[in-house]
Write a protein that holds these residues in place. Structure first.
Motif, PDB file in Angstrom:
ATOM      1  N   SER A   1       4.017   7.801  -2.231  1.00  0.00           N
ATOM      2  CA  SER A   1       4.720   8.486  -1.243  1.00  0.00           C
ATOM      3  C   SER A   1       4.786   7.130  -0.372  1.00  0.00           C
ATOM      4  O   SER A   1       5.523   8.208   0.908  1.00  0.00           O
ATOM      5  CB  SER A   1       3.901   9.383  -0.731  1.00  0.00           C
ATOM      6  N   VAL A   2       4.538   6.118  -0.494  1.00  0.00           N
ATOM      7  CA  VAL A   2       5.056   5.009   0.415  1.00  0.00           C
ATOM      8  C   VAL A   2       6.306   3.957  -0.096  1.00  0.00           C
ATOM      9  O   VAL A   2       6.256   3.890  -1.711  1.00  0.00           O
ATOM     10  CB  VAL A   2       3.348   3.959   0.946  1.00  0.00           C
ATOM     11  N   VAL A   3       6.343   3.333   0.895  1.00  0.00           N
ATOM     12  CA  VAL A   3       7.752   2.214   0.557  1.00  0.00           C
ATOM     13  C   VAL A   3       6.916   0.775   0.151  1.00  0.00           C
ATOM     14  O   VAL A   3       5.779   0.950   0.796  1.00  0.00           O
ATOM     15  CB  VAL A   3       8.445   1.822   1.979  1.00  0.00           C
ATOM     16  N   TRP A   4       6.991   0.262  -0.886  1.00  0.00           N
ATOM     17  CA  TRP A   4       5.844  -0.836  -1.642  1.00  0.00           C
ATOM     18  C   TRP A   4       7.096  -1.779  -1.624  1.00  0.00           C
ATOM     19  O   TRP A   4       8.386  -2.327  -1.761  1.00  0.00           O
ATOM     20  CB  TRP A   4       5.019  -0.782  -2.300  1.00  0.00           C
ATOM     21  N   SER A   5       6.197  -3.431  -1.312  1.00  0.00           N
ATOM     22  CA  SER A   5       7.148  -4.764  -1.421  1.00  0.00           C
ATOM     23  C   SER A   5       6.230  -5.335  -2.575  1.00  0.00           C
ATOM     24  O   SER A   5       4.970  -5.605  -2.674  1.00  0.00           O
ATOM     25  CB  SER A   5       7.770  -5.067  -0.554  1.00  0.00           C
ATOM     26  N   HIS A   6       6.880  -6.363  -3.507  1.00  0.00           N
ATOM     27  CA  HIS A   6       6.449  -6.822  -4.153  1.00  0.00           C
ATOM     28  C   HIS A   6       6.870  -8.433  -5.017  1.00  0.00           C
ATOM     29  O   HIS A   6       7.498  -7.909  -5.422  1.00  0.00           O
ATOM     30  CB  HIS A   6       5.055  -6.355  -5.865  1.00  0.00           C
ATOM     31  N   GLY A   7       6.517  -9.258  -4.630  1.00  0.00           N
ATOM     32  CA  GLY A   7       7.436 -10.228  -5.007  1.00  0.00           C
ATOM     33  C   GLY A   7       8.683 -10.560  -5.346  1.00  0.00           C
ATOM     34  O   GLY A   7      10.263 -10.708  -6.264  1.00  0.00           O
ATOM     35  N   GLY A   8       9.044  -9.793  -3.735  1.00  0.00           N
ATOM     36  CA  GLY A   8      10.307 -10.111  -3.681  1.00  0.00           C
ATOM     37  C   GLY A   8      11.052  -8.325  -4.140  1.00  0.00           C
ATOM     38  O   GLY A   8      12.247  -8.227  -3.688  1.00  0.00           O
ATOM     39  N   GLN A   9      10.912  -8.053  -4.129  1.00  0.00           N
ATOM     40  CA  GLN A   9      11.206  -5.817  -4.830  1.00  0.00           C
ATOM     41  C   GLN A   9      10.572  -5.123  -4.334  1.00  0.00           C
ATOM     42  O   GLN A   9       9.755  -5.903  -3.395  1.00  0.00           O
ATOM     43  CB  GLN A   9      10.752  -6.057  -5.776  1.00  0.00           C
ATOM     44  N   GLU A  10      11.325  -4.197  -4.051  1.00  0.00           N
ATOM     45  CA  GLU A  10      11.036  -3.487  -2.937  1.00  0.00           C
ATOM     46  C   GLU A  10      11.562  -2.559  -3.693  1.00  0.00           C
ATOM     47  O   GLU A  10      12.309  -1.905  -4.167  1.00  0.00           O
ATOM     48  CB  GLU A  10      11.880  -3.443  -1.806  1.00  0.00           C
ATOM     49  N   GLY A  11      10.543  -0.564  -3.107  1.00  0.00           N
ATOM     50  CA  GLY A  11      10.644   0.344  -4.046  1.00  0.00           C
ATOM     51  C   GLY A  11      10.096   1.632  -3.495  1.00  0.00           C
ATOM     52  O   GLY A  11       9.337   1.359  -2.298  1.00  0.00           O
ATOM     53  N   GLU A  12      10.282   2.482  -3.301  1.00  0.00           N
ATOM     54  CA  GLU A  12       9.749   3.719  -3.422  1.00  0.00           C
ATOM     55  C   GLU A  12       9.977   4.774  -4.415  1.00  0.00           C
ATOM     56  O   GLU A  12      10.072   4.773  -5.509  1.00  0.00           O
ATOM     57  CB  GLU A  12      10.198   4.291  -2.161  1.00  0.00           C
ATOM     58  N   ARG A  13       8.585   5.803  -3.856  1.00  0.00           N
ATOM     59  CA  ARG A  13       8.412   6.449  -5.316  1.00  0.00           C
ATOM     60  C   ARG A  13       7.668   6.364  -6.967  1.00  0.00           C
ATOM     61  O   ARG A  13       8.337   6.625  -7.264  1.00  0.00           O
ATOM     62  CB  ARG A  13       9.674   7.612  -5.295  1.00  0.00           C
ATOM     63  N   SER A  14       7.290   5.042  -6.650  1.00  0.00           N
ATOM     64  CA  SER A  14       7.188   4.921  -7.901  1.00  0.00           C
ATOM     65  C   SER A  14       5.795   3.971  -7.723  1.00  0.00           C
ATOM     66  O   SER A  14       5.790   3.610  -6.656  1.00  0.00           O
ATOM     67  CB  SER A  14       8.495   3.611  -9.011  1.00  0.00           C
ATOM     68  N   THR A  15       5.781   3.286  -9.020  1.00  0.00           N
ATOM     69  CA  THR A  15       4.090   2.473  -8.656  1.00  0.00           C
ATOM     70  C   THR A  15       4.377   1.290  -8.547  1.00  0.00           C
ATOM     71  O   THR A  15       5.266   0.496  -9.616  1.00  0.00           O
ATOM     72  CB  THR A  15       2.719   2.880  -9.828  1.00  0.00           C
ATOM     73  N   PRO A  16       3.462   0.479  -7.873  1.00  0.00           N
ATOM     74  CA  PRO A  16       4.566  -0.845  -7.724  1.00  0.00           C
ATOM     75  C   PRO A  16       3.786  -1.777  -8.939  1.00  0.00           C
ATOM     76  O   PRO A  16       2.069  -1.549  -9.413  1.00  0.00           O
ATOM     77  CB  PRO A  16       3.643  -1.792  -6.155  1.00  0.00           C
ATOM     78  N   SER A  17       4.665  -2.800  -9.625  1.00  0.00           N
ATOM     79  CA  SER A  17       3.390  -3.476 -10.535  1.00  0.00           C
ATOM     80  C   SER A  17       2.619  -4.094 -10.362  1.00  0.00           C
ATOM     81  O   SER A  17       2.120  -4.423 -11.378  1.00  0.00           O
ATOM     82  CB  SER A  17       4.587  -4.554 -11.311  1.00  0.00           C
ATOM     83  N   CYS A  18       2.256  -4.575  -9.318  1.00  0.00           N
ATOM     84  CA  CYS A  18       0.893  -5.656  -8.586  1.00  0.00           C
ATOM     85  C   CYS A  18      -0.035  -4.495  -8.780  1.00  0.00           C
ATOM     86  O   CYS A  18      -1.275  -5.347  -9.218  1.00  0.00           O
ATOM     87  CB  CYS A  18       1.114  -5.777  -7.653  1.00  0.00           C
ATOM     88  N   LEU A  19      -0.366  -3.152  -8.968  1.00  0.00           N
ATOM     89  CA  LEU A  19      -1.024  -2.028  -8.745  1.00  0.00           C
ATOM     90  C   LEU A  19      -1.900  -1.791 -10.252  1.00  0.00           C
ATOM     91  O   LEU A  19      -0.707  -1.439 -10.989  1.00  0.00           O
ATOM     92  CB  LEU A  19      -1.235  -1.210  -8.075  1.00  0.00           C
ATOM     93  N   SER A  20      -3.152  -1.946 -11.081  1.00  0.00           N
ATOM     94  CA  SER A  20      -3.162  -1.340 -12.338  1.00  0.00           C
ATOM     95  C   SER A  20      -4.550  -0.772 -12.315  1.00  0.00           C
ATOM     96  O   SER A  20      -5.404  -0.944 -11.312  1.00  0.00           O
ATOM     97  CB  SER A  20      -3.412  -3.116 -12.933  1.00  0.00           C
ATOM     98  N   GLU A  21      -4.008   0.373 -13.227  1.00  0.00           N
ATOM     99  CA  GLU A  21      -5.229   1.366 -12.677  1.00  0.00           C
ATOM    100  C   GLU A  21      -6.860   0.796 -12.561  1.00  0.00           C
ATOM    101  O   GLU A  21      -7.873   0.095 -13.770  1.00  0.00           O
ATOM    102  CB  GLU A  21      -4.802   2.330 -13.973  1.00  0.00           C
ATOM    103  N   GLY A  22      -7.487   1.023 -11.542  1.00  0.00           N
ATOM    104  CA  GLY A  22      -9.042   0.863 -11.413  1.00  0.00           C
ATOM    105  C   GLY A  22      -8.948  -0.614 -10.772  1.00  0.00           C
ATOM    106  O   GLY A  22     -10.296  -1.531 -11.160  1.00  0.00           O
TER     107      GLY A  22
END
Length: 130
Positions: free
Chosen positions: A81-102
């Motif tokens: 539900s938030v806007v995210w940025s990681h490694g020059g990429q931006e997104g929303e309505r998805s999980t950023p690739s920098c996050l892993s469960e736990g």
């Protein structure tokens, strides 16, 4: 029978010249009050508080994520539900690739304090960068 308009009296000119400064003062005070109130309304362009801390994706299926800031601020939110940025990429309505469960990940979170109906307030996350 025609009537001739009365010539302006000296008192009329003095009265008009006294009203002009009053009108100007009222206009300036109204503008200042309007700007003051307008800058405090809950909509429009409002800067976020951005803080560094640790983000943990607790449940990938639901998107439940938590943030603990360096100053102790704690926020729970749906990462999708938030806007995210990681490694020059931006997104929303998805999980950023920098996050892993736990796993805790160093990140910055942009949030805003919002008043809630019970009279208190709480922070709402709106942006994540990791």
């Amino acid at each position: 029978m025609t009537t001739t308009p009365a010539a302006p009296q000296r008192g009329d000119v003095a009265l008009t010249s006294r009203r002009m400064p009053l009108i100007i003062v009222v206009a300036v005070v109204s503008a200042v009050v309007g700007l003051f109130l307008g800058s405090r309304l809950p909509w429009g362009s409002v800067p976020l508080t951005v803080e560094e801390g640790v983000v943990v994706l607790h449940d990938d299926a639901s998107g439940f994520t938590s943030f603990e800031g360096e100053d102790g601020t704690q926020i729970g939110f749906d990462v999708r539900s938030v806007v995210w940025s990681h490694g020059g990429q931006e997104g929303e309505r998805s999980t950023p690739s920098c996050l892993s469960e736990g796993e805790g990940v160093p990140a910055e979170v942009g949030y805003r304090w919002v008043r809630v109906p019970d009279g208190g307030s709480r922070p709402f996350a709106l942006w994540v960068a990791c």
